[in-house]
Design a protein around this motif. Structure first.
Motif, mmCIF file in Angstrom:
data_model
loop_
_atom_site.group_PDB
_atom_site.id
_atom_site.type_symbol
_atom_site.label_atom_id
_atom_site.label_comp_id
_atom_site.label_asym_id
_atom_site.label_seq_id
_atom_site.Cartn_x
_atom_site.Cartn_y
_atom_site.Cartn_z
ATOM 1 N N ASN A 187 0.176 3.404 -4.353
ATOM 2 C CA ASN A 187 0.338 2.531 -3.185
ATOM 3 C C ASN A 187 -0.965 2.433 -2.399
ATOM 4 O O ASN A 187 -0.993 2.210 -1.197
ATOM 5 C CB ASN A 187 1.536 2.926 -2.320
ATOM 6 C CG ASN A 187 1.225 4.042 -1.355
ATOM 7 O OD1 ASN A 187 0.326 4.834 -1.598
ATOM 8 N ND2 ASN A 187 1.955 4.093 -0.257
ATOM 9 N N ARG A 231 1.485 -1.726 0.146
ATOM 10 C CA ARG A 231 2.181 -0.618 0.824
ATOM 11 C C ARG A 231 3.641 -0.948 1.120
ATOM 12 O O ARG A 231 4.467 -0.060 1.243
ATOM 13 C CB ARG A 231 1.436 -0.267 2.121
ATOM 14 C CG ARG A 231 0.005 0.209 1.845
ATOM 15 C CD ARG A 231 -0.175 1.671 2.182
ATOM 16 N NE ARG A 231 -1.464 2.143 1.688
ATOM 17 C CZ ARG A 231 -2.525 2.357 2.462
ATOM 18 N NH1 ARG A 231 -2.460 2.126 3.766
ATOM 19 N NH2 ARG A 231 -3.639 2.813 1.940
ATOM 20 N N GLN A 232 3.935 -2.253 1.286
ATOM 21 C CA GLN A 232 5.332 -2.650 1.476
ATOM 22 C C GLN A 232 6.091 -2.625 0.154
ATOM 23 O O GLN A 232 7.293 -2.403 0.128
ATOM 24 C CB GLN A 232 5.407 -4.066 2.065
ATOM 25 C CG GLN A 232 5.203 -4.099 3.567
ATOM 26 C CD GLN A 232 5.460 -5.486 4.112
ATOM 27 O OE1 GLN A 232 4.554 -6.284 4.277
ATOM 28 N NE2 GLN A 232 6.710 -5.780 4.390
ATOM 29 N N THR A 233 5.371 -2.841 -0.931
ATOM 30 C CA THR A 233 5.998 -2.866 -2.261
ATOM 31 C C THR A 233 6.313 -1.455 -2.748
ATOM 32 O O THR A 233 7.386 -1.205 -3.311
ATOM 33 C CB THR A 233 5.060 -3.561 -3.283
ATOM 34 O OG1 THR A 233 4.809 -4.889 -2.829
ATOM 35 C CG2 THR A 233 5.676 -3.612 -4.671
ATOM 36 N N GLY A 273 6.622 2.456 -1.595
ATOM 37 C CA GLY A 273 6.702 3.445 -0.512
ATOM 38 C C GLY A 273 6.472 4.841 -1.049
ATOM 39 O O GLY A 273 6.834 5.141 -2.192
ATOM 40 N N PRO A 320 11.262 -1.259 -0.090
ATOM 41 C CA PRO A 320 10.224 -1.392 -1.120
ATOM 42 C C PRO A 320 10.872 -1.628 -2.474
ATOM 43 O O PRO A 320 12.034 -1.292 -2.690
ATOM 44 C CB PRO A 320 9.537 -0.018 -1.086
ATOM 45 C CG PRO A 320 10.625 0.926 -0.674
ATOM 46 C CD PRO A 320 11.528 0.153 0.254
#
Length: 285
Positions: A62, A89-91, A93, A168
């Motif tokens: 990430n 980072r949203q995809t 976690g 995520p």
């Protein structure tokens, strides 16, 4: 073929070696030419002893770290592209070893809601996500409690819920049970398994506890910054002597089955569960 959630090509990561005064005296290679493919929706385990490079690899998933050489793509996004950092980072976690480092709220539900709130999620949806995430890890009844009242395993489940609430596509768990007792470890792994069933997220588990990986779709074993073994849990655990050579433990039931096999009993290699061994032994009668 399912889409790849994580794809690494010839990944290299070096960090600076420093002397006691902080001067750079060379470079240490923590990851050395790693290729890895992790399909979307799969459960993948990465094993290795301390210093093998497995946690360094996790931090590339990430973009906490970015490659010194080669490349990593997360859901098709190149981690070297700083403009994509927020999306990456949203995809994917991350959940770390120590839940105390991730829990910041004074009440469980507030802590779980912190991530989506920062993402600008509307208030009504935040509470819906909090409820769903706590339910997914079996902690809904403790939503009003202070995290200080929770056991290590319960805190780690709250930390996982906090990541889950941000929705995520992938969760990377970097030795999430290292600081827990056996009961806490079982709690967390059960929560992760349920999570996959309900939410269909990609789960990447970094660990050195062999019992935690028997339900994985595939296992990678690392040593000296390299991927040295790769296969299904059964394929990996059928190579007991090789695992020992890489300083890895083997599940006790697998060890027992292997010892019996070497004594001449007609058992399949790579037995993973106690029930499986009992059934195999009964068939020999």
């Amino acid at each position: 073929m399912p889409a790849e959630m994580i794809h690494a090509e010839k990944l290299v990561y070096e960090y600076d070696k420093r002397d006691e005064e902080g001067n750079i005296i060379g470079a240490e290679r923590a990851i050395d030419g790693v290729d890895i493919d992790i399909p979307q929706g799969s459960f993948v385990a990465v094993l290795g002893h301390n210093g093998s490079g497995k946690s360094t690899l996790a931090k590339h998933m990430n973009a906490i770290l970015t490659p010194t050489g080669g490349a990593v793509w997360v859901d098709g996004k190149d981690t070297r592209d700083a403009a994509l950092l927020w999306d990456i980072r949203q995809t994917a976690g991350m959940v770390f070893q120590n839940p105390d480092n991730q829990i910041i709220g004074t009440v469980v539900e507030e802590d779980v809601g912190f991530g989506p709130e920062n993402l600008g999620v509307p208030t009504e949806e935040i509470w819906q996500r909090v409820e769903e995430s706590l339910k997914a890890v079996g902690m809904l009844e403790r939503r009003k409690d202070s995290p200080n009242k929770l056991s290590g395993g319960q805190k780690q489940r709250v930390a996982i819920a906090g990541v889950l609430a941000m929705e995520p596509k992938c969760i990377v768990l970097d030795e999430p049970t290292a600081m827990l007792d056996p009961n806490g470890r079982r709690e967390v792994i059960r929560a992760v398994e349920k999570l996959r069933e309900k939410k269909h997220v990609t789960v990447i588990l970094i660990t050195h506890y062999m019992e935690e990986v028997i339900d994985a779709d595939q296992v990678f074993v690392m040593d000296g910054g390299h991927i040295v073994m790769h296969g299904t849990p059964r394929e990996i655990f059928s190579r007991v002597d090789e695992l020992k050579a890489y300083r890895m433990d083997v599940p006790q039931v697998t060890m027992l089955a292997e010892a019996l096999r070497k004594r001449g009993l007609a058992l399949e290699p790579g037995i993973l569960r106690r029930e499986e061994l009992v059934e195999a032994l009964c068939r020999l009668r």
